[in-house]
Write a protein that holds these residues in place. Structure first.
Motif, short mmCIF file in Angstrom:
data_model
loop_
_atom_site.label_atom_id
_atom_site.label_comp_id
_atom_site.label_asym_id
_atom_site.label_seq_id
_atom_site.Cartn_x
_atom_site.Cartn_y
_atom_site.Cartn_z
N SER A 122 0.83 -1.21 0.00
CA SER A 122 0.00 0.00 0.00
C SER A 122 0.86 1.26 0.00
O SER A 122 0.51 2.26 -0.62
N GLN A 123 2.02 1.21 0.68
CA GLN A 123 2.91 2.38 0.69
C GLN A 123 4.05 2.25 -0.29
O GLN A 123 4.78 3.20 -0.53
N GLN A 151 -0.58 -0.47 -5.47
CA GLN A 151 -0.63 -1.61 -4.53
C GLN A 151 -0.47 -3.00 -5.15
O GLN A 151 -0.95 -3.98 -4.59
N TRP A 152 0.20 -3.11 -6.28
CA TRP A 152 0.23 -4.42 -6.93
C TRP A 152 1.14 -5.42 -6.26
O TRP A 152 0.90 -6.62 -6.29
N GLN A 153 2.26 -4.94 -5.69
CA GLN A 153 3.20 -5.89 -5.09
C GLN A 153 4.06 -5.16 -4.07
O GLN A 153 4.15 -3.94 -4.05
N SER A 176 17.11 1.26 -6.22
CA SER A 176 16.69 0.94 -7.59
C SER A 176 15.46 0.06 -7.59
O SER A 176 14.58 0.20 -8.45
N GLY A 177 15.39 -0.86 -6.62
CA GLY A 177 14.22 -1.74 -6.52
C GLY A 177 12.95 -0.91 -6.32
O GLY A 177 11.93 -1.14 -6.97
N PHE A 206 7.97 1.17 -8.78
CA PHE A 206 7.50 2.40 -9.40
C PHE A 206 7.09 3.45 -8.36
O PHE A 206 6.05 4.08 -8.45
N MET A 207 7.95 3.60 -7.34
CA MET A 207 7.73 4.59 -6.29
C MET A 207 8.97 5.45 -6.13
O MET A 207 10.06 5.07 -6.58
#
Ligand code: HEC
Ligand code: HEC
Length: 499
Positions: A295-296, A301-303, A359-360, A366-367
């Motif tokens: 969620s954060q 919230q996909w993974q 990088s992860g 994508f955050m």
């Protein structure tokens, strides 16, 4: 894990996760009568109503990772014969199985997992491009996979499905979403009615790809549950285990130390039960929470990191991350001691663990990788402790493993695999680099916890350590193994599994 009592109360079944066995315990003598070998990391089980069949959910898939079809399996144990009589593979990419339950009428087995789209390059997370959240339905009598359904919504993932229970009246199927701090409450009758319009997977005769080509098939349809399930945000953090009774659903939250109580009819979240004082919030703890939190930590919230690195280890799959170009998938790596050894990744493309984490967050989740989040996750990775190998005897190398240690020296393994983590941190071509990484050099891999990190090598080509030493080292470029006697080889494997 998952102690399960036979209907007559005489026998207890227990999953021995890291022994890859189910123990059969005689209640009156309190003795283990049998140990039944199962596929890999049994974490949950459920008995059929008559007690004749035990369905065992295996957390991880077995076999090599450089293949097009891979999934964890549900093993079917005939309790009279005390052995696995069938292994039911789930849909392609169904891995990280967590919990299993039986519908109250005894007809359907439900099991939670991640659905990994490991065959796609990791360019996006939307619409479950990398990972979606799955529920599989198995016909308890025919012992066949019926359906796989997606638990997400079109633009909102429901990551890391964990606990699954049916309410005793059979009205509701409830799933805990550990990564989004929610529960799904699904109308069972409506679900089964909707599913009945599709051919059952196990009997359809269709390959995965053909099934996926069916219009609106439940495996891929991100709107499938619309109108027949409620997604309910809990007050606690990290719901894992569930139980339902007297019209209420109870969700045990791993991180907040609370039990949430949900009224099943109204969907109202009631006052939680506190299990004790709040734990102190350390940086490691914060990091572990973020590591598991979609969620954060993820666009829509996909993974979470834990979706591919369950328990901080690996999912047994290859992923085509973009860190070293496209079209050359790599096997997911365990994060144990990742911060102690640099460079990271199979090809050493990340200079240190901090850069790998940053990088992860940026390229996989994508955050925006803030310092706070990066440092917390790094602290969690540093705090990870190895689980002692089940191959040790009283915490020591067995006599076979001791002989294997001598073979390790003799075969010159230690010239590269040395030090506390069995790596010299240098890059080599040990004859494993063919297309699409032809001629590439790989960093000497750490060997700690090898007993639980199969498959091996950068592309997961070796299902077993025997394969690493044998079939995948044909020209003795990766240690001198061709001249070892079968006994020396077996002892070497025993040693490697003890690390
Ligand atoms: C889609 C699956 C996936 C997700 C999600 C994911 N990883 Fe990974 N991770 C991988 C794969 C695959 C590798 C190995 C890549 C390689 O060797 O080039 C890896 C490697 C790593 C490594 C290097 C380990 C080593 O010893 O070399 C670190 C550290 C890491 N991941 C941290 C994270 C963190 C932190 C997150 C969340 C922000 C995360 N990963 C999310 C798949 C994933
Ligand atoms: C010249 C240096 C070198 C020597 C000698 C060497 N290794 Fe390796 N080892 C590597 C490299 C590099 C890799 C990574 C290769 C890859 O991923 O394709 C590796 C990978 C492995 C792996 C896979 C680990 C994993 O988690 O995927 C095992 C197991 C292993 N080595 C065991 C051994 C044994 C046993 C010997 C002796 C018979 C040995 N190695 C000799 C460099 C070496």
């Amino acid at each position: 894990m998952a102690p399960t009592l036979s209907p007559d109360g005489k026998t207890l079944y227990v999953c021995l996760r890291f022994q890859n066995e189910v123990a059969v315990i005689d209640i009156s003598s309190k003795r283990i009568q049998r140990r039944i070998p199962v596929t890999r990391e049994p974490v949950a089980e459920v008995l059929s109503k008559d007690g004749k069949t035990l369905f065992v959910a295996n957390h991880l898939p077995s076999g090599p990772a450089n293949v097009n079809r891979i999934s964890s399996v549900v093993d079917v144990i005939d309790t009279a014969k005390c052995k696995v009589v069938k292994s039911i593979p789930l849909s392609n990419g169904a891995v990280a199985l967590r919990r299993i339950c039986l519908s109250p009428d005894g007809k359907i087995v439900y099991v939670t997992s991640t659905f990994a789209k490991f065959m796609l390059a990791t360019t996006a997370v939307e619409r479950g491009w990398m990972n979606s959240s799955g529920l599989s339905l198995i016909d308890a009598e025919k012992r066949e996979l019926l359906y796989s359904i997606c638990l997400d919504d079109e633009s909102l993932g429901a990551a890391n499905p964990w606990g699954v229970v049916c309410s005793p009246d059979g009205k509701w199927i409830c799933v805990a979403h550990a990564g989004t701090h929610e529960v799904s409450i699904i109308d069972q009758a409506a679900l089964l009615a909707k599913l009945s319009k599709f051919p059952a997977l196990g009997q359809s005769g269709l390959a995965d790809a053909d099934y996926e080509a069916l219009p609106d098939n439940p495996t891929d349809d991100l709107n499938f549950l619309q109108g027949i399930r409620r997604r309910i945000k809990l007050k606690g953090i990290g719901p894992r285990e569930l139980t339902a009774a007297n019209g209420k659903l109870y969700a045990a939250n791993y991180f907040s130390g609370t039990v949430d109580v949900v009224d099943l009819e109204s969907g109202k979240v009631l006052e939680p039960i506190r299990l004790g004082p709040d734990q102190p919030m350390t940086l490691e703890r914060k990091g572990e929470m973020l590591f598991n939190d979609a969620s954060q930590m993820c666009f829509q919230q996909w993974q979470s990191c834990a979706t591919c690195h369950p328990d901080g280890r690996m999912d047994g799959l290859n992923w085509d991350l973009l860190n070293d170009g496209m079209g050359n998938p790599k096997s997911t790596r365990s994060l144990l001691f990742a911060a102690e050894t640099a460079p990271l990744m199979a090809k050493g493309v990340r200079h240190d663990a901090e850069r790998a984490v940053r990088s992860g967050i940026k390229y996989i989740q994508f955050m925006q990788p803030t310092d706070e989040k990066t440092q917390a996750i790094l602290a969690y990775i540093k705090s990870m402790k190895p689980v002692p190998s089940p191959f040790l005897v009283n915490g020591q190398l067995s006599s076979r493993a001791q002989k294997g240690k001598q073979v390790f020296e003799k075969a010159e393994c230690a010239s590269c695999h040395n030090g506390l983590y069995f790596t010299d941190s240098a890059r080599y071509n040990v004859g494993t680099s063919d297309s699409p990484d032809k001629g590439a050099e790989f960093v000497t891999t750490k060997l700690n916890e090898l007993w639980r990190t199969a498959p091996y090598l950068h592309d997961g080509r070796s299902a077993t350590l025997e394969d690493v030493l044998g079939k995948d080292n044909p020209r003795d470029q990766h240690g001198v193994t061709s001249k070892l006697t079968p006994e020396e080889r077996a002892n070497l494997v025993e040693y490697l599994k003890s690390l």
